[in-house]
Design a protein around this motif. Structure first.
Motif, PDB file in Angstrom:
ATOM      1  N   UNK A  44       0.832  -1.199   0.000  1.00  7.83           N
ATOM      2  CA  UNK A  44       0.000   0.000   0.000  1.00  7.83           C
ATOM      3  C   UNK A  44       0.870   1.254   0.000  1.00  7.83           C
ATOM      4  N   UNK A  45       0.374   2.269  -0.653  1.00  3.76           N
ATOM      5  CA  UNK A  45       1.064   3.549  -0.614  1.00  3.76           C
ATOM      6  C   UNK A  45       0.903   4.170   0.766  1.00  3.76           C
ATOM      7  N   UNK A  46       1.834   5.015   1.108  1.00  5.84           N
ATOM      8  CA  UNK A  46       1.786   5.633   2.427  1.00  5.84           C
ATOM      9  C   UNK A  46       0.620   6.593   2.577  1.00  5.84           C
ATOM     10  N   UNK A  47       0.235   6.850   3.824  1.00  6.36           N
ATOM     11  CA  UNK A  47      -0.832   7.805   4.099  1.00  6.36           C
ATOM     12  C   UNK A  47      -0.379   9.221   3.756  1.00  6.36           C
ATOM     13  N   UNK A  48      -1.351  10.097   3.639  1.00 10.03           N
ATOM     14  CA  UNK A  48      -1.062  11.516   3.435  1.00 10.03           C
ATOM     15  C   UNK A  48      -1.118  12.214   4.785  1.00 10.03           C
ATOM     16  N   UNK A  49      -0.200  13.121   5.004  1.00 12.76           N
ATOM     17  CA  UNK A  49      -0.191  13.866   6.257  1.00 12.76           C
ATOM     18  C   UNK A  49      -0.171  15.359   5.967  1.00 12.76           C
ATOM     19  N   UNK A 139      -2.100  15.806  11.222  1.00  7.27           N
ATOM     20  CA  UNK A 139      -3.200  14.908  10.875  1.00  7.27           C
ATOM     21  C   UNK A 139      -2.724  13.958   9.783  1.00  7.27           C
ATOM     22  N   UNK A 140      -3.315  12.774   9.755  1.00  7.98           N
ATOM     23  CA  UNK A 140      -2.892  11.748   8.798  1.00  7.98           C
ATOM     24  C   UNK A 140      -4.099  10.970   8.308  1.00  7.98           C
ATOM     25  N   UNK A 141      -4.113  10.669   7.005  1.00 12.17           N
ATOM     26  CA  UNK A 141      -5.235   9.937   6.431  1.00 12.17           C
ATOM     27  C   UNK A 141      -4.806   9.279   5.124  1.00 12.17           C
ATOM     28  N   UNK A 142      -5.517   8.214   4.757  1.00 10.74           N
ATOM     29  CA  UNK A 142      -5.262   7.573   3.475  1.00 10.74           C
ATOM     30  C   UNK A 142      -5.731   8.461   2.326  1.00 10.74           C
ATOM     31  N   UNK A 143      -6.677   9.338   2.607  1.00 11.40           N
ATOM     32  CA  UNK A 143      -7.236  10.226   1.596  1.00 11.40           C
ATOM     33  C   UNK A 143      -6.548  11.589   1.680  1.00 11.40           C
ATOM     34  N   UNK A 144      -5.907  11.988   0.601  1.00 10.43           N
ATOM     35  CA  UNK A 144      -5.148  13.245   0.593  1.00 10.43           C
ATOM     36  C   UNK A 144      -6.038  14.449   0.841  1.00 10.43           C
ATOM     37  N   UNK A 147      -7.233  14.691   4.472  1.00 11.45           N
ATOM     38  CA  UNK A 147      -6.186  15.171   5.376  1.00 11.45           C
ATOM     39  C   UNK A 147      -6.111  16.696   5.346  1.00 11.45           C
ATOM     40  N   UNK A 148      -6.200  17.264   4.146  1.00 12.69           N
ATOM     41  CA  UNK A 148      -6.140  18.712   4.019  1.00 12.69           C
ATOM     42  C   UNK A 148      -7.389  19.369   4.584  1.00 12.69           C
ATOM     43  N   UNK A 149      -8.561  18.772   4.327  1.00 10.12           N
ATOM     44  CA  UNK A 149      -9.813  19.326   4.850  1.00 10.12           C
ATOM     45  C   UNK A 149      -9.847  19.266   6.377  1.00 10.12           C
ATOM     46  N   UNK A 150      -9.321  18.191   6.931  1.00 11.17           N
ATOM     47  CA  UNK A 150      -9.281  18.059   8.387  1.00 11.17           C
ATOM     48  C   UNK A 150      -8.376  19.114   8.999  1.00 11.17           C
ATOM     49  N   UNK A 151      -7.217  19.314   8.383  1.00 12.09           N
ATOM     50  CA  UNK A 151      -6.295  20.333   8.890  1.00 12.09           C
ATOM     51  C   UNK A 151      -6.921  21.719   8.778  1.00 12.09           C
ATOM     52  N   UNK A 152      -7.576  22.000   7.677  1.00 12.85           N
ATOM     53  CA  UNK A 152      -8.216  23.305   7.494  1.00 12.85           C
ATOM     54  C   UNK A 152      -9.318  23.538   8.529  1.00 12.85           C
ATOM     55  N   UNK A 153     -10.018  22.474   8.897  1.00 16.12           N
ATOM     56  CA  UNK A 153     -11.070  22.596   9.909  1.00 16.12           C
ATOM     57  C   UNK A 153     -10.458  22.984  11.260  1.00 16.12           C
ATOM     58  N   UNK A 176       3.289  21.532   6.544  1.00 16.96           N
ATOM     59  CA  UNK A 176       3.767  20.615   5.512  1.00 16.96           C
ATOM     60  C   UNK A 176       2.635  19.709   5.052  1.00 16.96           C
ATOM     61  N   UNK A 177       2.689  19.344   3.783  1.00  9.58           N
ATOM     62  CA  UNK A 177       1.748  18.382   3.208  1.00  9.58           C
ATOM     63  C   UNK A 177       2.571  17.398   2.383  1.00  9.58           C
ATOM     64  N   UNK A 178       2.498  16.133   2.715  1.00  7.74           N
ATOM     65  CA  UNK A 178       3.287  15.154   1.997  1.00  7.74           C
ATOM     66  C   UNK A 178       2.699  13.759   2.148  1.00  7.74           C
ATOM     67  N   UNK A 179       3.173  12.869   1.292  1.00 12.53           N
ATOM     68  CA  UNK A 179       2.756  11.475   1.382  1.00 12.53           C
ATOM     69  C   UNK A 179       3.857  10.699   2.094  1.00 12.53           C
ATOM     70  N   UNK A 180       3.468   9.947   3.093  1.00 15.35           N
ATOM     71  CA  UNK A 180       4.428   9.174   3.847  1.00 15.35           C
ATOM     72  C   UNK A 180       4.914   7.996   3.028  1.00 15.35           C
TER      73      UNK A 180
END
Length: 238
Positions: A44-49, A139-144, A147-153, A176-180
């Motif tokens: 699996x690809x890494x989660x987005x943080x 914040x970290x999520x499989x969905x990029x 992750x961004x929407x959660x951080x913005x909230x 920072x925004x990146x894929x682990x």
């Protein structure tokens, strides 16, 4: 049983069962390669943080150390605020405006029955950088996009808060925004080589057991022990 067992018995067994050994090696090598290819396909690809760092300072215009100490205290207050249930609830409600319950359930990996504001706690981390008045929200999520929407909230919650800002200044200083990095997996060739070695070892054990339980007369001493006179020896290449 071991009296007449020698190295020639082993080589004789290897030559006699060479086709079986070849089949075992081919099967094990192909099996290892197939498992390696399957492993790469399942990696699996890494989660987005996504993260943001806040610098907290007091609004008092002081030059003594009390101002610095107060800043660290307010940083701890900000951390506690972002880790509180009321903050999770506001952030969760904000996400509910963009995502359906089914979508949130899949992204957060919880059933719809158990879906609530506590669910985002599992994918959110708030900490104060040691010895500073800087607060990091991660914040970290499989969905990029999630992750961004959660951080913005979270960021929106900090921007609209008025209680803490009465006593201190909260300034965003980075993020920072990146894929682990995803899971690692051995290459198919490497796994095939490992299985080849395992197959060779099992083949050697197979030959050892067979030749040990079914000894052959392939040495001069094997024949002479029965009182038979050996007139000569014939060396043949295996």
């Amino acid at each position: 049983m071991f009296d007449n067992y020698g190295i020639k018995d082993v080589f004789y067994g290897l030559w006699k069962y060479k086709f079986y050994i070849a089949i075992i090696l081919v099967v094990f090598t192909l099996l290892g390669y197939c498992l390696g290819v399957s492993g790469l396909a399942n990696v699996k690809e890494g989660d987005y943080c996504a993260s943001v760092t806040y610098f907290v300072t007091t609004k008092e215009n002081k030059s003594d150390t009390k101002m610095y100490n107060d800043s660290k205290e307010y940083a701890e207050n900000l951390r506690a605020m972002l880790s509180a249930d009321f903050c999770y609830e506001v952030v969760f409600n904000s996400l509910c405006e963009k995502y359906t319950a089914t979508e949130l359930s899949e992204i957060l990996n919880v059933s719809e029955q158990k879906l609530n504001f506590i669910s985002i706690q599992e994918v959110s981390t708030v900490s104060v950088l040691s010895g500073t008045s800087m607060v990091n929200l991660y914040v970290e999520s499989e969905d990029e996009q999630f992750a961004q929407d959660l951080l913005n909230a979270y960021k929106s919650y900090v921007e609209t808060d008025k209680v803490l800002k009465t006593f201190c200044s909260i300034r965003e200083v980075g993020g920072a925004n990146q894929q682990l990095k995803g899971e690692s997996a051995a290459s198919p060739v490497k796994i095939a080589m490992i299985f080849f070695i395992v197959g060779a070892f099992l083949s050697a054990v197979f030959v050892f057991v067979i030749t040990l339980t079914r000894p052959t007369l392939n040495e001069r001493s094997d024949i002479e022990q029965y009182g038979v006179t050996v007139l000569g020896e014939l060396n043949s290449k295996l």
